[in-house]
Structure formats: structure tokens, C-alpha cells
Design a protein around this motif. Structure first.
Motif, short mmCIF file in Angstrom:
data_model
loop_
_atom_site.label_atom_id
_atom_site.label_comp_id
_atom_site.label_asym_id
_atom_site.label_seq_id
_atom_site.Cartn_x
_atom_site.Cartn_y
_atom_site.Cartn_z
N MET A 248 40.90 -25.60 -13.26
CA MET A 248 39.82 -25.25 -14.18
C MET A 248 39.36 -23.81 -13.95
O MET A 248 39.03 -23.09 -14.90
CB MET A 248 38.65 -26.23 -14.03
CG MET A 248 38.94 -27.62 -14.56
SD MET A 248 37.47 -28.68 -14.69
CE MET A 248 37.04 -28.88 -12.94
N ILE A 249 39.34 -23.37 -12.69
CA ILE A 249 39.00 -21.99 -12.38
C ILE A 249 40.00 -21.04 -13.03
O ILE A 249 39.63 -20.02 -13.63
CB ILE A 249 38.95 -21.77 -10.86
CG1 ILE A 249 37.79 -22.55 -10.23
CG2 ILE A 249 38.82 -20.28 -10.52
CD1 ILE A 249 37.75 -22.51 -8.72
N ALA A 250 41.28 -21.38 -12.91
CA ALA A 250 42.33 -20.56 -13.52
C ALA A 250 42.19 -20.53 -15.04
O ALA A 250 42.36 -19.47 -15.67
CB ALA A 250 43.71 -21.10 -13.13
N TRP A 258 38.24 -24.69 -23.60
CA TRP A 258 38.38 -26.15 -23.56
C TRP A 258 39.39 -26.53 -22.48
O TRP A 258 40.37 -25.81 -22.27
CB TRP A 258 38.84 -26.70 -24.91
CG TRP A 258 37.88 -26.43 -26.03
CD1 TRP A 258 37.85 -25.34 -26.84
CD2 TRP A 258 36.80 -27.27 -26.44
NE1 TRP A 258 36.83 -25.44 -27.74
CE2 TRP A 258 36.15 -26.63 -27.51
CE3 TRP A 258 36.32 -28.52 -26.02
CZ2 TRP A 258 35.06 -27.17 -28.16
CZ3 TRP A 258 35.23 -29.06 -26.67
CH2 TRP A 258 34.61 -28.40 -27.73
N PHE A 259 39.15 -27.66 -21.84
CA PHE A 259 40.06 -28.11 -20.78
C PHE A 259 40.27 -29.62 -20.89
O PHE A 259 39.32 -30.40 -20.75
CB PHE A 259 39.51 -27.77 -19.40
CG PHE A 259 40.50 -27.97 -18.29
CD1 PHE A 259 41.34 -26.94 -17.90
CD2 PHE A 259 40.61 -29.19 -17.64
CE1 PHE A 259 42.27 -27.12 -16.88
CE2 PHE A 259 41.52 -29.39 -16.63
CZ PHE A 259 42.36 -28.35 -16.24
N LEU A 260 41.51 -30.03 -21.16
CA LEU A 260 41.86 -31.45 -21.23
C LEU A 260 42.14 -31.95 -19.82
O LEU A 260 43.04 -31.44 -19.13
CB LEU A 260 43.08 -31.67 -22.11
CG LEU A 260 43.01 -31.12 -23.55
CD1 LEU A 260 44.29 -31.48 -24.30
CD2 LEU A 260 41.79 -31.65 -24.28
N ALA A 261 41.38 -32.94 -19.38
CA ALA A 261 41.50 -33.45 -18.01
C ALA A 261 41.85 -34.93 -18.03
O ALA A 261 41.28 -35.70 -18.81
CB ALA A 261 40.19 -33.26 -17.25
N SER A 268 36.76 -35.74 -9.74
CA SER A 268 36.90 -34.40 -9.18
C SER A 268 36.48 -33.31 -10.16
O SER A 268 36.34 -32.14 -9.76
CB SER A 268 38.37 -34.16 -8.77
OG SER A 268 38.79 -35.08 -7.78
N VAL A 269 36.29 -33.67 -11.41
CA VAL A 269 35.90 -32.70 -12.44
C VAL A 269 34.39 -32.54 -12.50
O VAL A 269 33.88 -31.41 -12.57
CB VAL A 269 36.45 -33.13 -13.82
CG1 VAL A 269 35.87 -32.25 -14.93
CG2 VAL A 269 37.96 -33.05 -13.83
N VAL A 270 33.67 -33.66 -12.47
CA VAL A 270 32.22 -33.65 -12.63
C VAL A 270 31.57 -32.75 -11.58
O VAL A 270 31.82 -32.87 -10.38
CB VAL A 270 31.64 -35.07 -12.53
CG1 VAL A 270 30.12 -35.03 -12.61
CG2 VAL A 270 32.20 -35.94 -13.65
N GLY A 271 30.73 -31.83 -12.05
CA GLY A 271 30.02 -30.92 -11.16
C GLY A 271 30.81 -29.69 -10.76
O GLY A 271 30.30 -28.85 -10.01
N HIS A 272 32.04 -29.56 -11.26
CA HIS A 272 32.87 -28.42 -10.87
C HIS A 272 33.46 -27.69 -12.07
O HIS A 272 34.38 -26.89 -11.90
CB HIS A 272 34.00 -28.90 -9.96
CG HIS A 272 33.54 -29.52 -8.69
ND1 HIS A 272 33.14 -28.78 -7.60
CD2 HIS A 272 33.37 -30.82 -8.35
CE1 HIS A 272 32.77 -29.59 -6.62
NE2 HIS A 272 32.89 -30.84 -7.06
N VAL A 273 32.92 -27.93 -13.25
CA VAL A 273 33.43 -27.25 -14.45
C VAL A 273 32.85 -25.84 -14.52
O VAL A 273 31.63 -25.68 -14.53
CB VAL A 273 33.06 -28.03 -15.73
CG1 VAL A 273 33.63 -27.34 -16.96
CG2 VAL A 273 33.56 -29.47 -15.64
N PRO A 274 33.69 -24.80 -14.54
CA PRO A 274 33.19 -23.42 -14.59
C PRO A 274 32.38 -23.17 -15.85
O PRO A 274 32.59 -23.80 -16.88
CB PRO A 274 34.47 -22.58 -14.58
CG PRO A 274 35.52 -23.47 -14.00
CD PRO A 274 35.17 -24.85 -14.46
#
Length: 309
Positions: A248-250, A258-261, A268-274
Motif C-alpha cells: 500500500m505504501i508503494a 484505490w487499492f484492491l485488497a 493487516s490493512v485496517v489502520g495502515h492505509v496511507p
């Protein structure tokens, strides 16, 4: 000439004796604690420079599956070689065959990667590992979590290449099946995918979506930059991958919005989305496709965020 050589050797020998005498006199005048401290400092520097027992992951390069293979860095390294080739203009995804028709999209679909050091063939020092431990854009892992003990660099690369080959095979199969389900005659269509220097299984979803976007008339990006990750399984499900925070950082660094996860990675995504990046949780190819359609039609905000379960 023989005389001159002997004279030169004698002069060099006298100089070495003088240097050794001066060094011994210097050490004699130093207290023992001073010498011990110097030795310990040198020992620490040497130990910190040795390869460590950990692997470090950082955000890796992104690749637009709707564009061409990027080999510019490889060719730059060969710039001194007159036989170096021009940067490759091969498409990441090429479609051919009788009746094959493709449609170009003005946006971008990024597959995202993680760069790893400390794995076979890519050593990392204890000092570099310690520095990475305090970096917000790096993850330090036991080496065994990334590669089996005793694995050689050739074995590591072969495993990574096999995973990429399988990911592409699944992506091609799912894209062709998707096209058939929507009335496209895909019987004689051939799809090829290029990987450049990327390995592993996590590019499967974005390769599949890229092929579908090329095969279907509707634009799935509407000119936007959309990134994502996830394995593409043979039953159409999107599987979990590693290093999603770094990916997501990249994505954000390359201006994706937009980022499809994979839903299975949501913890691991929640709380770490740039900042500036909107995550979308998907668990199947159909969900990912509908997510792209919603984004392209300006209805992306209705799409599900990742939630902790």
C-alpha cells in the motif's frame, strides 16, 4: 639494475622497521583500558557488518499491467556494454489469435511488490537490519519466515519463478473463462504475460483484471490509477498475500488512489492505509471486477472498506 633493486629493498625494509617501532612505542604508552575499548569498538563494527539472521522487507516497484515491461534499470546497468539493448516495449499482457480484439484503457492497473533482503542471494548486514527495525516503511522478519533454512539463491529464485508462472497460468485461465461467460468468443484467443524480474504468487489478481480490461470494451479505470494485490485461485477466489502494508505504501508513492485488497488480509490493512489511498475489500474475481466498474462510474465510495474480524 641489480644494485638499484637491492638498494630499494633495503630502504623499504628500514621504513617498515621504523613504522613497527613507532607503533609499538605508541601502544606501550596507552593504558590497557584504552586498548580494550578500541578492540571492542572494532569488534562491534565487524560484527554489525556481518550478515544477520533476519530478512527485511520494504516497498517494492509497481508495474502497470496495461503497459509495457520495464527493463530500463537493467539496461542502465549494461550501459557500458555496446551490446546493451534498448528498453523493452513488450506489453505486460499480450493478446493474440483469430478474432482477438483488444481495447486500450487510459488509466493504470498497478500490481504491487515487496523487495526482500536477507533472503538467499540478497544478504543484509546486522547494521542494516537494526536500521530497518526503526523504519516505518520496513518489516523485519526471521529469515525462516521468508525462505527455508539452507535454501540456496538458485532454489529461492526457482521457487519464486514457479509461483509467478502458476499465478499467470491461473490469471489467463480465469480471464478467458470470464470473457466466455460474457459472450466473448475466446476459443482461439491466446494470452501471454510478462513478469520482468518479479516473482511470487501475489500478482495473480491484477494480471487477471488487466487481461479482462483489454478484452472488454468498457474501461475499467476511467483514466484513474488503481493498484491491488492478491493471488488468483483456480476457483476464482482472491487469496491472501504477504507484505500488504508495504504494498500500500508503494501504491500511494506511485499516486494510486484505490487499492484492491484480499478480504483475508484485511486485519493487516485496517489502520495502515496511507493518506490519499482508499482500500477496497474483495474476496473473488467477480467482486474485484464489480469494484473496478463502480470506481470507473464514480461510485467507488460505496465499496466496502477492510474491517477487522
Amino acid at each position: 639494475m641489480a644494485h638499484d633493486s637491492t638498494k630499494s629493498s633495503k630502504t623499504a625494509s628500514d621504513g617498515q622497521k621504523t613504522l613497527l617501532y613507532g607503533l609499538s612505542r605508541y601502544l606501550e604508552t596507552r593504558p590497557g583500558g584504552y586498548l580494550s575499548g578500541t578492540f571492542l569498538v572494532l569488534l562491534c563494527i565487524m560484527c554489525m557488518s556481518m550478515p544477520g539472521a533476519y530478512a527485511v522487507e520494504t516497498p517494492g516497484p509497481v508495474r502497470d499491467v496495461l503497459s509495457t515491461v520495464n527493463q530500463a534499470e537493467k539496461n542502465a546497468e549494461k550501459s557500458a556494454d555496446s551490446s546493451a539493448s534498448e528498453p523493452s516495449d513488450e506489453p505486460m499482457i499480450s493478446i493474440s489469435g483469430d478474432g482477438a480484439k483488444t481495447y486500450q484503457d487510459s488509466g493504470k492497473l498497478f500490481l504491487t511488490t515487496v523487495s526482500a533482503q536477507g533472503v538467499p542471494g540478497y544478504p543484509i548486514s546486522v547494521w542494516q537490519t537494526a536500521f530497518a527495525y526503526f523504519s516505518p516503511s520496513a518489516i523485519v522478519l526471521p529469515r525462516e519466515a521468508v525462505s527455508p533454512i539452507g535454501q540456496s539463491s538458485d532454489e529461492y529464485k526457482q521457487r519464486s519463478d514457479r509461483q509467478m508462472s502458476q499465478a499467470q497460468s491461473n490469471a489467463i485461465s480465469q480471464a478467458l473463462q470470464f470473457a466466455k461467460n460474457r459472450g466473448i468468443d475466446a476459443e482461439n484467443i491466446k494470452i501471454e504475460m510478462k513478469a520482468d524480474d518479479i516473482g511470487g504468487p501475489s500478482a495473480g489478481l491484477m494480471y487477471t483484471l488487466g487481461a479482462i480490461d483489454l478484452l472488454t470494451e468498457e474501461s475499467l479505470t476511467a483514466g484513474q490509477i488503481i493498484a491491488g494485490t492478491g493471488t488468483m485461485e483456480s476457483d476464482g477466489t482472491v487469496g491472501a498475500i504477504g507484505g500488504i502494508r508495504l504494498k500500500m505504501i508503494a501504491a500511494a508513492a506511485n499516486k494510486a488512489t484505490w487499492f484492491l485488497a484480499p478480504e483475508s488480509n484485511c486485519d493487516s490493512v485496517v489502520g495502515h492505509v496511507p493518506q490519499g489511498l482508499r482500500d477496497v475489500s474483495v474476496s473473488t474475481l467477480d467482486e474485484a471486477y464489480e469494484a473496478l466498474r463502480a470506481i470507473s462510474q464514480g461510485e467507488g465510495e460505496s465499496l466496502p472498506h477492510c474491517e477487522v474480524k
